[in-house]
Design a protein around this motif. Structure first.
Motif, PDB file in Angstrom:
ATOM      1  N   LEU A 100      -2.598   5.179 -11.026  1.00  0.00           N
ATOM      2  CA  LEU A 100      -3.062   4.980 -12.402  1.00  0.00           C
ATOM      3  C   LEU A 100      -1.896   4.956 -13.371  1.00  0.00           C
ATOM      4  O   LEU A 100      -1.802   4.061 -14.217  1.00  0.00           O
ATOM      5  CB  LEU A 100      -4.047   6.090 -12.781  1.00  0.00           C
ATOM      6  N   THR A 101      -0.990   5.927 -13.264  1.00  0.00           N
ATOM      7  CA  THR A 101       0.161   5.965 -14.168  1.00  0.00           C
ATOM      8  C   THR A 101       1.235   4.963 -13.772  1.00  0.00           C
ATOM      9  O   THR A 101       1.991   4.496 -14.619  1.00  0.00           O
ATOM     10  CB  THR A 101       0.763   7.379 -14.195  1.00  0.00           C
ATOM     11  N   TYR A 102       1.326   4.634 -12.468  1.00  0.00           N
ATOM     12  CA  TYR A 102       2.315   3.651 -12.035  1.00  0.00           C
ATOM     13  C   TYR A 102       2.046   2.272 -12.639  1.00  0.00           C
ATOM     14  O   TYR A 102       2.985   1.520 -12.930  1.00  0.00           O
ATOM     15  CB  TYR A 102       2.314   3.514 -10.512  1.00  0.00           C
ATOM     16  N   THR A 103       0.782   1.923 -12.808  1.00  0.00           N
ATOM     17  CA  THR A 103       0.415   0.565 -13.220  1.00  0.00           C
ATOM     18  C   THR A 103      -0.181   0.484 -14.622  1.00  0.00           C
ATOM     19  O   THR A 103      -0.629  -0.587 -15.021  1.00  0.00           O
ATOM     20  CB  THR A 103      -0.611  -0.022 -12.229  1.00  0.00           C
ATOM     21  N   THR A 104      -0.182   1.588 -15.360  1.00  0.00           N
ATOM     22  CA  THR A 104      -0.754   1.597 -16.702  1.00  0.00           C
ATOM     23  C   THR A 104       0.237   2.228 -17.668  1.00  0.00           C
ATOM     24  O   THR A 104       0.679   3.362 -17.446  1.00  0.00           O
ATOM     25  CB  THR A 104      -2.081   2.380 -16.744  1.00  0.00           C
ATOM     26  N   SER A 105       0.578   1.524 -18.728  1.00  0.00           N
ATOM     27  CA  SER A 105       1.511   2.058 -19.707  1.00  0.00           C
ATOM     28  C   SER A 105       0.862   3.212 -20.469  1.00  0.00           C
ATOM     29  O   SER A 105      -0.369   3.290 -20.575  1.00  0.00           O
ATOM     30  CB  SER A 105       1.952   0.964 -20.679  1.00  0.00           C
TER      31      SER A 105
ATOM     32  N   LEU B 253      13.883  17.237  -7.862  1.00  0.00           N
ATOM     33  CA  LEU B 253      13.357  16.825  -9.161  1.00  0.00           C
ATOM     34  C   LEU B 253      13.265  15.316  -9.276  1.00  0.00           C
ATOM     35  O   LEU B 253      12.370  14.785  -9.935  1.00  0.00           O
ATOM     36  CB  LEU B 253      14.240  17.396 -10.284  1.00  0.00           C
ATOM     37  N   ARG B 254      14.200  14.621  -8.652  1.00  0.00           N
ATOM     38  CA  ARG B 254      14.172  13.161  -8.716  1.00  0.00           C
ATOM     39  C   ARG B 254      12.992  12.577  -7.946  1.00  0.00           C
ATOM     40  O   ARG B 254      12.636  11.410  -8.146  1.00  0.00           O
ATOM     41  CB  ARG B 254      15.482  12.580  -8.163  1.00  0.00           C
ATOM     42  N   ASP B 255      12.397  13.375  -7.072  1.00  0.00           N
ATOM     43  CA  ASP B 255      11.263  12.901  -6.282  1.00  0.00           C
ATOM     44  C   ASP B 255       9.950  12.974  -7.052  1.00  0.00           C
ATOM     45  O   ASP B 255       8.929  12.473  -6.584  1.00  0.00           O
ATOM     46  CB  ASP B 255      11.136  13.720  -4.991  1.00  0.00           C
ATOM     47  N   ILE B 256       9.938  13.621  -8.208  1.00  0.00           N
ATOM     48  CA  ILE B 256       8.722  13.736  -8.994  1.00  0.00           C
ATOM     49  C   ILE B 256       8.530  12.445  -9.787  1.00  0.00           C
ATOM     50  O   ILE B 256       9.312  12.128 -10.682  1.00  0.00           O
ATOM     51  CB  ILE B 256       8.788  14.945  -9.945  1.00  0.00           C
ATOM     52  N   THR B 257       7.495  11.697  -9.457  1.00  0.00           N
ATOM     53  CA  THR B 257       7.247  10.408 -10.106  1.00  0.00           C
ATOM     54  C   THR B 257       6.007  10.428 -10.987  1.00  0.00           C
ATOM     55  O   THR B 257       5.561   9.381 -11.452  1.00  0.00           O
ATOM     56  CB  THR B 257       7.086   9.303  -9.044  1.00  0.00           C
ATOM     57  N   ILE B 258       5.433  11.610 -11.221  1.00  0.00           N
ATOM     58  CA  ILE B 258       4.238  11.721 -12.051  1.00  0.00           C
ATOM     59  C   ILE B 258       4.578  11.297 -13.474  1.00  0.00           C
ATOM     60  O   ILE B 258       5.560  11.751 -14.059  1.00  0.00           O
ATOM     61  CB  ILE B 258       3.697  13.156 -12.042  1.00  0.00           C
ATOM     62  N   GLY B 259       3.759  10.441 -14.044  1.00  0.00           N
ATOM     63  CA  GLY B 259       3.969  10.003 -15.417  1.00  0.00           C
ATOM     64  C   GLY B 259       4.837   8.775 -15.559  1.00  0.00           C
ATOM     65  O   GLY B 259       4.962   8.239 -16.667  1.00  0.00           O
ATOM     66  N   GLN B 260       5.442   8.308 -14.471  1.00  0.00           N
ATOM     67  CA  GLN B 260       6.289   7.122 -14.556  1.00  0.00           C
ATOM     68  C   GLN B 260       5.437   5.860 -14.542  1.00  0.00           C
ATOM     69  O   GLN B 260       4.384   5.809 -13.914  1.00  0.00           O
ATOM     70  CB  GLN B 260       7.288   7.096 -13.398  1.00  0.00           C
ATOM     71  N   TYR B 261       5.926   4.854 -15.254  1.00  0.00           N
ATOM     72  CA  TYR B 261       5.228   3.572 -15.329  1.00  0.00           C
ATOM     73  C   TYR B 261       6.173   2.481 -14.862  1.00  0.00           C
ATOM     74  O   TYR B 261       7.322   2.394 -15.307  1.00  0.00           O
ATOM     75  CB  TYR B 261       4.770   3.300 -16.761  1.00  0.00           C
ATOM     76  N   PHE B 262       5.695   1.653 -13.929  1.00  0.00           N
ATOM     77  CA  PHE B 262       6.478   0.551 -13.397  1.00  0.00           C
ATOM     78  C   PHE B 262       5.873  -0.761 -13.898  1.00  0.00           C
ATOM     79  O   PHE B 262       4.794  -1.162 -13.435  1.00  0.00           O
ATOM     80  CB  PHE B 262       6.486   0.573 -11.865  1.00  0.00           C
ATOM     81  N   PRO B 263       6.510  -1.418 -14.851  1.00  0.00           N
ATOM     82  CA  PRO B 263       5.942  -2.656 -15.416  1.00  0.00           C
ATOM     83  C   PRO B 263       5.768  -3.732 -14.362  1.00  0.00           C
ATOM     84  O   PRO B 263       6.514  -3.810 -13.384  1.00  0.00           O
ATOM     85  CB  PRO B 263       6.993  -3.072 -16.465  1.00  0.00           C
TER      86      PRO B 263
END
Length: 267
Positions: free
Chosen positions: A126-131, A2-12
């Motif tokens: 897209l989600t990594y770089t966009t709030s 579960l910790r490997d799922i990064t969908i939806g996360q945003y990295f400022p």
């Protein structure tokens, strides 16, 4: 897992990729998906891979985070590769019963794996770089012409943004529930498939209850703040195209055009 799922996360961040207009990012992601399915050879796929790797490097996102996001789909990738490997017609190189390894199967399997990996990595950026707020505003602006036919554009964009935002929250909640059930003696790894499915019930029931509770709390909070959709709503940050957007768009168009042309040539 579960910790490997990064969908939806945003990295400022403050990279060029982070500063690109969210509307342009959405358009480029859709164009990249179309281009991926038009590519047909190793050269075109190599150009797309170099393009996506360059985006990762410029964005400053750690490669291990990108790789970690691929772990949940390893089974799908392997399964797809095996199907294409042994069930694609061509010159038989090896056979065992009904399994036949062909030269065309190897080529198709490799290209299919590359396509899936590039598709997941490219869309994840897209989600990594966009709030979530920028993503919602960009999607709403792109769909604004549909307001003329009374389509609830703002509500649709808000629902998609909230869904992406709560994926990491639900994953964290699931980990807590699993840890609590294991502390009570629950076993999720032994037994046959039916027994494992039944063992998931003590996880799914609290998870659904928690999700509905969070949804109710969010609805109450929005009502207390007199949220009325896009009626009379203003934005603190106005989206405007600048030099960064023009440069990113021009480079992306050149790359996608080259990939499509090479794909038509079979490269």
């Amino acid at each position: 897992m579960l910790r490997d799922i990064t969908i939806g996360q945003y990295f400022p961040g403050q990279s060029i990729v982070h500063r690109v207009d969210p509307r342009l990012k959405l358009v480029l992601v859709m164009a990249m998906i179309v281009t991926l399915f038009l590519a047909s050879g190793p050269v075109s796929y190599a150009i797309l891979a170099a393009y996506i790797l360059s985006v990762i490097y410029i964005s400053g996102i750690q490669p291990k985070m990108v790789v970690r996001g691929l772990k949940p789909v390893v089974f799908i990738v392997v399964f797809t590769a095996v199907l294409n490997l042994f069930y694609t017609p061509g010159n038989v190189l090896w056979s065992f019963g009904f399994l036949k390894l062909t030269d065309a199967g190897i080529r198709v399997a490799v290209l299919m794996v590359v396509r899936i990996l590039l598709l997941i990595i490219g869309t994840s950026m897209l989600t990594y770089t966009t709030s979530p707020i920028e993503l919602t505003d960009g999607l709403e602006r792109l769909l604004s012409p549909f307001k003329k036919i009374h389509l609830p554009v703002h509500e649709l964009a808000m629902m998609m943004s909230i869904a992406l935002r709560f994926i990491p929250t639900l994953i964290e909640e699931t980990e807590k529930i699993i840890a609590a059930q294991k502390a009570r003696g629950a076993d999720f790894e032994s037994g046959n498939l039916i027994q494992r499915a039944r063992a998931m019930v003590p996880i799914l029931v609290p998870l659904f209850i928690s999700a509905f509770r969070r949804a109710d709390e969010l609805a109450v909070a929005m009502e207390c703040r007199l949220y009325r959709g896009d009626v009379g709503r203003t934005r603190m940050k106005q989206m405007k195209f600048g030099r960064v957007d023009l440069g990113a768009g021009a480079v992306s168009v050149l790359v996608f055009t080259a990939v499509i042309v090479l794909g038509r040539m079979g490269w």
